[in-house]
Design a protein around this motif. Sequence first.
Motif, PDB file in Angstrom:
ATOM      1  N   PHE A  31      24.309  -5.185   7.296  1.00 34.91           N
ATOM      2  CA  PHE A  31      25.046  -5.542   8.502  1.00 34.91           C
ATOM      3  C   PHE A  31      24.857  -4.434   9.537  1.00 34.91           C
ATOM      4  CE2 PHE A  31      27.906  -3.163   5.745  1.00 34.91           C
ATOM      5  CZ  PHE A  31      28.458  -2.220   6.605  1.00 34.91           C
ATOM      6  N   GLY A  32      25.438  -4.666  10.730  1.00 37.78           N
ATOM      7  CA  GLY A  32      25.402  -3.623  11.758  1.00 37.78           C
ATOM      8  C   GLY A  32      24.584  -3.959  12.982  1.00 37.78           C
ATOM      9  N   LEU A  33      23.674  -4.947  12.874  1.00 39.30           N
ATOM     10  CA  LEU A  33      22.812  -5.244  14.023  1.00 39.30           C
ATOM     11  C   LEU A  33      23.610  -5.726  15.237  1.00 39.30           C
ATOM     12  CD1 LEU A  33      19.311  -6.824  14.001  1.00 39.30           C
ATOM     13  CD2 LEU A  33      21.011  -7.648  15.620  1.00 39.30           C
ATOM     14  N   PRO A  34      24.503  -6.710  15.104  1.00 37.13           N
ATOM     15  CA  PRO A  34      25.251  -7.130  16.298  1.00 37.13           C
ATOM     16  C   PRO A  34      26.143  -6.026  16.851  1.00 37.13           C
ATOM     17  CG  PRO A  34      25.364  -8.803  14.585  1.00 37.13           C
ATOM     18  CD  PRO A  34      24.795  -7.582  13.949  1.00 37.13           C
ATOM     19  N   THR A  35      26.807  -5.285  15.957  1.00 33.30           N
ATOM     20  CA  THR A  35      27.737  -4.250  16.411  1.00 33.30           C
ATOM     21  C   THR A  35      27.018  -3.173  17.202  1.00 33.30           C
ATOM     22  OG1 THR A  35      29.090  -4.657  14.438  1.00 33.30           O
ATOM     23  CG2 THR A  35      29.515  -2.639  15.673  1.00 33.30           C
ATOM     24  N   ILE A  36      25.927  -2.674  16.647  1.00 34.74           N
ATOM     25  CA  ILE A  36      25.188  -1.607  17.318  1.00 34.74           C
ATOM     26  C   ILE A  36      24.473  -2.140  18.554  1.00 34.74           C
ATOM     27  CG2 ILE A  36      23.282   0.030  17.058  1.00 34.74           C
ATOM     28  CD1 ILE A  36      24.050   0.146  14.066  1.00 34.74           C
ATOM     29  N   GLY A  37      23.807  -3.301  18.397  1.00 38.67           N
ATOM     30  CA  GLY A  37      23.095  -3.867  19.540  1.00 38.67           C
ATOM     31  C   GLY A  37      24.032  -4.182  20.690  1.00 38.67           C
ATOM     32  N   LEU A  55      21.700 -12.736  20.176  1.00 37.83           N
ATOM     33  CA  LEU A  55      21.738 -14.020  19.473  1.00 37.83           C
ATOM     34  C   LEU A  55      20.496 -14.270  18.622  1.00 37.83           C
ATOM     35  CD1 LEU A  55      23.376 -16.409  22.094  1.00 37.83           C
ATOM     36  CD2 LEU A  55      24.375 -15.513  19.975  1.00 37.83           C
ATOM     37  N   TRP A  56      19.291 -14.204  19.202  1.00 41.24           N
ATOM     38  CA  TRP A  56      18.090 -14.504  18.435  1.00 41.24           C
ATOM     39  C   TRP A  56      17.801 -13.456  17.353  1.00 41.24           C
ATOM     40  CZ3 TRP A  56      15.641 -18.599  17.101  1.00 41.24           C
ATOM     41  CH2 TRP A  56      15.577 -19.708  17.943  1.00 41.24           C
ATOM     42  N   PRO A  57      17.872 -12.147  17.663  1.00 37.38           N
ATOM     43  CA  PRO A  57      17.682 -11.169  16.582  1.00 37.38           C
ATOM     44  C   PRO A  57      18.690 -11.353  15.450  1.00 37.38           C
ATOM     45  CG  PRO A  57      17.479 -10.087  18.700  1.00 37.38           C
ATOM     46  CD  PRO A  57      17.964 -11.479  18.983  1.00 37.38           C
ATOM     47  N   ALA A  58      19.952 -11.611  15.795  1.00 29.37           N
ATOM     48  CA  ALA A  58      20.958 -11.811  14.761  1.00 29.37           C
ATOM     49  C   ALA A  58      20.663 -13.075  13.958  1.00 29.37           C
ATOM     50  CB  ALA A  58      22.349 -11.894  15.386  1.00 29.37           C
ATOM     51  N   LEU A 182      26.030 -18.157   9.881  1.00 31.57           N
ATOM     52  CA  LEU A 182      26.915 -19.210  10.382  1.00 31.57           C
ATOM     53  C   LEU A 182      27.697 -18.735  11.608  1.00 31.57           C
ATOM     54  CD1 LEU A 182      28.237 -20.585   6.967  1.00 31.57           C
ATOM     55  CD2 LEU A 182      26.547 -21.635   8.481  1.00 31.57           C
ATOM     56  N   SER A 183      28.106 -17.473  11.596  1.00 35.88           N
ATOM     57  CA  SER A 183      28.850 -16.933  12.737  1.00 35.88           C
ATOM     58  C   SER A 183      27.963 -16.834  13.966  1.00 35.88           C
ATOM     59  CB  SER A 183      29.413 -15.555  12.380  1.00 35.88           C
ATOM     60  OG  SER A 183      30.337 -15.628  11.308  1.00 35.88           O
ATOM     61  N   THR A 184      26.700 -16.481  13.774  1.00 33.43           N
ATOM     62  CA  THR A 184      25.769 -16.398  14.903  1.00 33.43           C
ATOM     63  C   THR A 184      25.572 -17.770  15.536  1.00 33.43           C
ATOM     64  OG1 THR A 184      24.606 -14.532  13.902  1.00 33.43           O
ATOM     65  CG2 THR A 184      23.436 -15.744  15.609  1.00 33.43           C
ATOM     66  N   LEU A 185      25.405 -18.807  14.695  1.00 24.52           N
ATOM     67  CA  LEU A 185      25.255 -20.161  15.222  1.00 24.52           C
ATOM     68  C   LEU A 185      26.503 -20.583  16.003  1.00 24.52           C
ATOM     69  CD1 LEU A 185      23.611 -21.861  12.108  1.00 24.52           C
ATOM     70  CD2 LEU A 185      22.496 -21.335  14.290  1.00 24.52           C
ATOM     71  N   ALA A 186      27.675 -20.275  15.452  1.00 24.72           N
ATOM     72  CA  ALA A 186      28.918 -20.632  16.134  1.00 24.72           C
ATOM     73  C   ALA A 186      29.082 -19.843  17.428  1.00 24.72           C
ATOM     74  CB  ALA A 186      30.110 -20.375  15.205  1.00 24.72           C
ATOM     75  N   ALA A 212      13.735  -5.772  16.130  1.00 24.91           N
ATOM     76  CA  ALA A 212      14.824  -5.963  15.171  1.00 24.91           C
ATOM     77  C   ALA A 212      14.284  -6.264  13.770  1.00 24.91           C
ATOM     78  CB  ALA A 212      15.746  -7.086  15.635  1.00 24.91           C
ATOM     79  N   LEU A 213      13.336  -7.196  13.660  1.00 25.32           N
ATOM     80  CA  LEU A 213      12.774  -7.553  12.354  1.00 25.32           C
ATOM     81  C   LEU A 213      11.965  -6.411  11.758  1.00 25.32           C
ATOM     82  CD1 LEU A 213      11.720 -11.245  13.095  1.00 25.32           C
ATOM     83  CD2 LEU A 213      13.523 -10.492  11.538  1.00 25.32           C
ATOM     84  N   SER A 214      11.282  -5.659  12.599  1.00 25.47           N
ATOM     85  CA  SER A 214      10.551  -4.485  12.116  1.00 25.47           C
ATOM     86  C   SER A 214      11.515  -3.477  11.506  1.00 25.47           C
ATOM     87  CB  SER A 214       9.773  -3.835  13.264  1.00 25.47           C
ATOM     88  OG  SER A 214       8.835  -4.737  13.815  1.00 25.47           O
ATOM     89  N   GLY A 215      12.656  -3.279  12.171  1.00 25.14           N
ATOM     90  CA  GLY A 215      13.658  -2.360  11.642  1.00 25.14           C
ATOM     91  C   GLY A 215      14.251  -2.843  10.334  1.00 25.14           C
ATOM     92  N   VAL A 216      14.525  -4.139  10.221  1.00 19.58           N
ATOM     93  CA  VAL A 216      15.067  -4.687   8.980  1.00 19.58           C
ATOM     94  C   VAL A 216      14.109  -4.455   7.825  1.00 19.58           C
ATOM     95  CG1 VAL A 216      15.679  -6.829   7.790  1.00 19.58           C
ATOM     96  CG2 VAL A 216      16.536  -6.408  10.091  1.00 19.58           C
ATOM     97  N   TRP A 217      12.829  -4.691   8.049  1.00 19.67           N
ATOM     98  CA  TRP A 217      11.834  -4.474   6.986  1.00 19.67           C
ATOM     99  C   TRP A 217      11.853  -3.020   6.520  1.00 19.67           C
ATOM    100  CZ3 TRP A 217       7.571  -1.208   7.008  1.00 19.67           C
ATOM    101  CH2 TRP A 217       6.727  -1.329   5.899  1.00 19.67           C
TER     102      TRP A 217
END
Length: 256
Positions: A31-37, A55-58, A182-186, A212-217
């Motif tokens: 977790f942490g991507l939406p909060t930090i971003g 929205l899209w990265p999350a 699910l929260s991102t979609l909502a 974002a995806l590079s960081g997750v990897w």
Amino acid sequence: MSEILFTDPALVLVATLVFLTAGVIKGLVGFGLPTIGLGLMTVFVGVEAAMVLILWPAFLTNFWQGLFGGHLRSLLSRLWPFLISSVLMLGAGTLILTKLPEGAADVLLGLLMIAYAVPLLAGALLVLPARLTTPVGIVTGLVNGVLAGLTGSYTVPGVMYLQAIGLPRDQLIQAMGLLFLLSTLALGASLGSFGLVGGREAIASLALCIPALSGVWLGQTIRRKVSEAAFRRLVLAAILALGLYLLPLGAWRLMA
């Protein structure tokens, strides 16, 4: 907002570094991507524009995390009351966001994170009996939905609940992914209903999926080398760090 993001090289660099860093943390602890971003980009583009950018990265990072961990069916059968209640209340949180002073939700979220992480890091145990899993899950989901709509962060108290029911590391990571997906979609539907999402804004958000995806990897690569016990302490440390980050940030916005 999207025009500025695409034409200002300095802002492009800042956004890339923010989402790369947020992706690494998400890959490491789940977790942490939406909060930090959201927290960092709000400084440059404002809270409503920042919520659109995440929205899209999350969505893509949580789609990956939530659906492909190998425990989807068992998690859905166990957690569906919690997940549904969280989604149902997110729109209410977005509505409240339009009424509150900027920064108030961040202060509240920061205090909750700190209050949760400090005693557990000190050795306290939070275990939820099996008979309370469903009723507490529903209440937790309702609160999580409101706070998610308010702040764009889906962590509190949802991650606390998922830890308290004793999910092993891989299931915990996938359960967090399901909640966040699910929260991102909502959230996307809610922001769209308030007229905050347009075509160019969506393109700007999509472009930020690359860092974002590079960081997750990268974060996932590091996580595979961490033990289960160390991982749980790492999650708590990340919650504490996010709380300590959000508290002064929210206070600064309130005083601005």
